[in-house]
Design an enzyme around this catalytic site. Sequence first.
Site, PDB file in Angstrom:
ATOM      1  CB  ALA A  10       2.530   9.451  -0.407  1.00 48.95           C
ATOM      2  CE1 TYR A  12      -3.804   1.977  -4.545  1.00 46.65           C
ATOM      3  CE2 TYR A  12      -3.977   1.775  -2.165  1.00 46.65           C
ATOM      4  CZ  TYR A  12      -3.637   1.240  -3.382  1.00 46.65           C
ATOM      5  OH  TYR A  12      -3.127  -0.026  -3.450  1.00 46.65           O
ATOM      6  CG  ASN A  32       4.072   9.060   2.665  1.00 50.08           C
ATOM      7  OD1 ASN A  32       2.937   8.965   3.136  1.00 50.08           O
ATOM      8  ND2 ASN A  32       4.749   8.018   2.252  1.00 50.08           N
ATOM      9  CD  GLU A 163      -8.181  -9.193  -1.976  1.00 48.71           C
ATOM     10  OE1 GLU A 163      -7.627  -8.185  -1.502  1.00 48.71           O
ATOM     11  OE2 GLU A 163      -8.467  -9.300  -3.182  1.00 48.71           O
ATOM     12  CB  ALA A 307      -7.819   1.188  -3.282  1.00 49.05           C
ATOM     13  CE  LYS A 367      -7.456  -7.620  -5.867  1.00 44.46           C
ATOM     14  NZ  LYS A 367      -8.403  -7.084  -4.912  1.00 44.46           N
TER      15      LYS A 367
HETATM   16  C1  LIG Z   1      -4.788  -6.253   2.163  1.00 46.37           C
HETATM   17  C2  LIG Z   1      -5.760  -5.202   1.704  1.00 46.37           C
HETATM   18  C3  LIG Z   1      -6.468  -5.416   0.527  1.00 46.37           C
HETATM   19  C4  LIG Z   1      -7.334  -4.430   0.053  1.00 46.37           C
HETATM   20  N1  LIG Z   1      -7.958  -4.661  -1.142  1.00 46.37           N
HETATM   21  C5  LIG Z   1      -8.733  -3.689  -1.681  1.00 46.37           C
HETATM   22  C6  LIG Z   1      -9.297  -3.872  -2.983  1.00 46.37           C
HETATM   23  O1  LIG Z   1      -9.134  -4.926  -3.604  1.00 46.37           O
HETATM   24  N2  LIG Z   1     -10.027  -2.856  -3.500  1.00 46.37           N
HETATM   25  C7  LIG Z   1     -10.207  -1.670  -2.830  1.00 46.37           C
HETATM   26  O2  LIG Z   1     -10.854  -0.764  -3.388  1.00 46.37           O
HETATM   27  N3  LIG Z   1      -9.694  -1.463  -1.587  1.00 46.37           N
HETATM   28  C8  LIG Z   1      -8.964  -2.434  -0.990  1.00 46.37           C
HETATM   29  N4  LIG Z   1      -8.410  -2.245   0.266  1.00 46.37           N
HETATM   30  C9  LIG Z   1      -8.666  -0.968   0.993  1.00 46.37           C
HETATM   31  C10 LIG Z   1      -7.732   0.132   0.478  1.00 46.37           C
HETATM   32  O3  LIG Z   1      -6.404  -0.313   0.457  1.00 46.37           O
HETATM   33  C11 LIG Z   1      -7.843   1.419   1.332  1.00 46.37           C
HETATM   34  O4  LIG Z   1      -9.188   1.825   1.320  1.00 46.37           O
HETATM   35  C12 LIG Z   1      -6.951   2.518   0.729  1.00 46.37           C
HETATM   36  O5  LIG Z   1      -5.587   2.170   0.897  1.00 46.37           O
HETATM   37  C13 LIG Z   1      -7.214   3.891   1.362  1.00 46.37           C
HETATM   38  O6  LIG Z   1      -6.429   4.840   0.684  1.00 46.37           O
HETATM   39  P1  LIG Z   1      -5.935   6.190   1.409  1.00 46.37           P
HETATM   40  O7  LIG Z   1      -5.275   7.005   0.357  1.00 46.37           O
HETATM   41  O8  LIG Z   1      -7.029   6.778   2.191  1.00 46.37           O
HETATM   42  O9  LIG Z   1      -4.876   5.702   2.485  1.00 46.37           O
HETATM   43  P2  LIG Z   1      -3.557   4.779   2.376  1.00 46.37           P
HETATM   44  O10 LIG Z   1      -3.480   4.124   1.041  1.00 46.37           O
HETATM   45  O11 LIG Z   1      -3.599   3.937   3.583  1.00 46.37           O
HETATM   46  O12 LIG Z   1      -2.386   5.837   2.480  1.00 46.37           O
HETATM   47  C14 LIG Z   1      -2.116   6.599   3.620  1.00 46.37           C
HETATM   48  C15 LIG Z   1      -0.695   7.114   3.514  1.00 46.37           C
HETATM   49  O13 LIG Z   1      -0.452   7.997   4.596  1.00 46.37           O
HETATM   50  C16 LIG Z   1       0.799   7.689   5.179  1.00 46.37           C
HETATM   51  N5  LIG Z   1       0.737   8.070   6.588  1.00 46.37           N
HETATM   52  C17 LIG Z   1      -0.079   7.569   7.541  1.00 46.37           C
HETATM   53  N6  LIG Z   1       0.146   8.177   8.720  1.00 46.37           N
HETATM   54  C18 LIG Z   1       1.120   9.090   8.491  1.00 46.37           C
HETATM   55  C19 LIG Z   1       1.778  10.056   9.314  1.00 46.37           C
HETATM   56  N7  LIG Z   1       1.471  10.183  10.610  1.00 46.37           N
HETATM   57  N8  LIG Z   1       2.731  10.833   8.759  1.00 46.37           N
HETATM   58  C20 LIG Z   1       3.045  10.707   7.437  1.00 46.37           C
HETATM   59  N9  LIG Z   1       2.460   9.834   6.619  1.00 46.37           N
HETATM   60  C21 LIG Z   1       1.509   9.032   7.133  1.00 46.37           C
HETATM   61  C22 LIG Z   1       0.945   6.185   4.977  1.00 46.37           C
HETATM   62  O14 LIG Z   1       2.301   5.782   5.091  1.00 46.37           O
HETATM   63  C23 LIG Z   1       0.379   6.038   3.570  1.00 46.37           C
HETATM   64  O15 LIG Z   1       1.364   6.285   2.611  1.00 46.37           O
HETATM   65  C24 LIG Z   1      -7.547  -3.219   0.778  1.00 46.37           C
HETATM   66  C25 LIG Z   1      -6.854  -3.018   1.981  1.00 46.37           C
HETATM   67  C26 LIG Z   1      -5.964  -3.998   2.455  1.00 46.37           C
HETATM   68  C27 LIG Z   1      -5.215  -3.766   3.735  1.00 46.37           C
END
Ligand SMILES: Cc1cc2nc3c(=O)[nH]c(=O)nc-3n(C[C@H](O)[C@H](O)[C@H](O)COP(=O)(O)OP(=O)(O)OC[C@H]3O[C@@H](n4cnc5c(N)ncnc54)[C@H](O)[C@@H]3O)c2cc1C
Length: 394
Positions: A10, A12, A32, A163, A307, A367
Amino acid sequence: MSNRILIIGAGYAGMLAATRLERVSEPFTMVNKDPYHYFTTLLHEAAGGRGEPTHYTVQIKDVLRKPTSEVIVDEVTKIDRERRVVVGKSGEYSFDYLIITLGWVPEYFGIEGLKENSLVLRNVDTAAHIRNHIEQQFQAYLSDGDETHLRIVVGGGGLTGIELLGELLDWVPKLCVKYGVNPSLVDLQNVEAMPNILPQVSATLREVAVQTLTERGATLRTNTKIVKAEPGVLHVDGAEPIRAGTIIWTGGVRANPLLAEAGFTVDRRGKAKVNAYLQSVDDERIFIGGDSAWCEDAEGKPVPPTAQAAMQMGKVIGDNVSSHIHGQPMRMLTLKNKGTLASLGPEVGVGDAFGIPVKGVAAGLAKEATKVEYLWELGGLRLVADKTGEVVHI
Ligand SMILES: Cc1cc2nc3c(=O)[nH]c(=O)nc-3n(C[C@H](O)[C@H](O)[C@H](O)COP(=O)(O)OP(=O)(O)OC[C@H]3O[C@@H](n4cnc5c(N)ncnc54)[C@H](O)[C@@H]3O)c2cc1C
């Protein structure tokens, strides 16, 4: 044929896929690790003490409110493609359509001891851990007078590392007041192997970032490669080892290892290959999005782990799963780059918004605006009103 839709993760991508499915009243189950969704892009704020870690979360059930949307809290341990089940620590979940949005894990590039001897900024728990650890180091300094406790090293000069550094630069003076520590004893360093920090922004804005961070007291060590880590020590190429009370690693990400373990076609970062419709190249009923997906844009360039990309992929996946079920044409991912904004503390930043370069307070405000936009996207006015008092400072 039945059409059980299972979403794992769960973040983005997962949340946006789910909201699109709700829009067309398509039932699904989401599994999740936690009952909440967290705002990964704001975790540096939580680590740097700006707000309580819980302020950066929203309960999944507060967003996905339809009775046909089932949310299960469990940690996935295996994806069994043959049996068409996902195995969790507390149960097994079968699917006809699977949406994999499990995000990322830290990449240590094989650097000896780095995993064992550094902190990471991965979720709200690790953000809280960083915050508590730094406070404990201040307390340790007061008890033994060793100034090494007051050195904080952030490995990695990308968006996350910079950041976080900006946020720590704002928080540390407050800690000095709280603990009666002379601020000149605190040493905040960033270590980056490449010649520059923030490769995502233009050279001019990068200079602004360097100047802002160094004027505020940070030491930026570019062209400095970490080769080994031991408890409280980072070994770097061609320079003295760095002894520090806090070592945080933000230098790389790779996809969740469950994808490679499940036998998907993966790249060198463990991301599973998808086509333009975000279907796995190995299975047309498995869709993969966000940092878990190995995806190329229309020009053949890899989609970056951000994200904004994850959110756009999530929406395409939600729509395409529904279209596939109902035999309608699916749509391709056409990524829109909204720009990159790096905050350098609570009120300033650098970057570009829709191609327009911004810096200083304007970038900080831009931002903040992206946070409101995201809350709106997720839950409309209700969620913006619920969370703005806690998360969004406008
Ligand atoms: C500090 C920081 C700042 C950032 N700033 C930016 C920004 O300004 N702009 C930007 O575009 N990007 C930014 N990023 C990158 C961005 O956050 C990631 O690219 C984005 O979160 C990826 O989204 P996702 O949906 O793939 O995974 P995630 O958002 O990481 O979600 C994955 C989900 O899966 C769940 N999960 C994982 N493993 C398991 C499992 N085994 N069983 C059940 N659930 C599980 C997790 O708990 C989580 O809820 C930043 C990242 C960080 C760390």
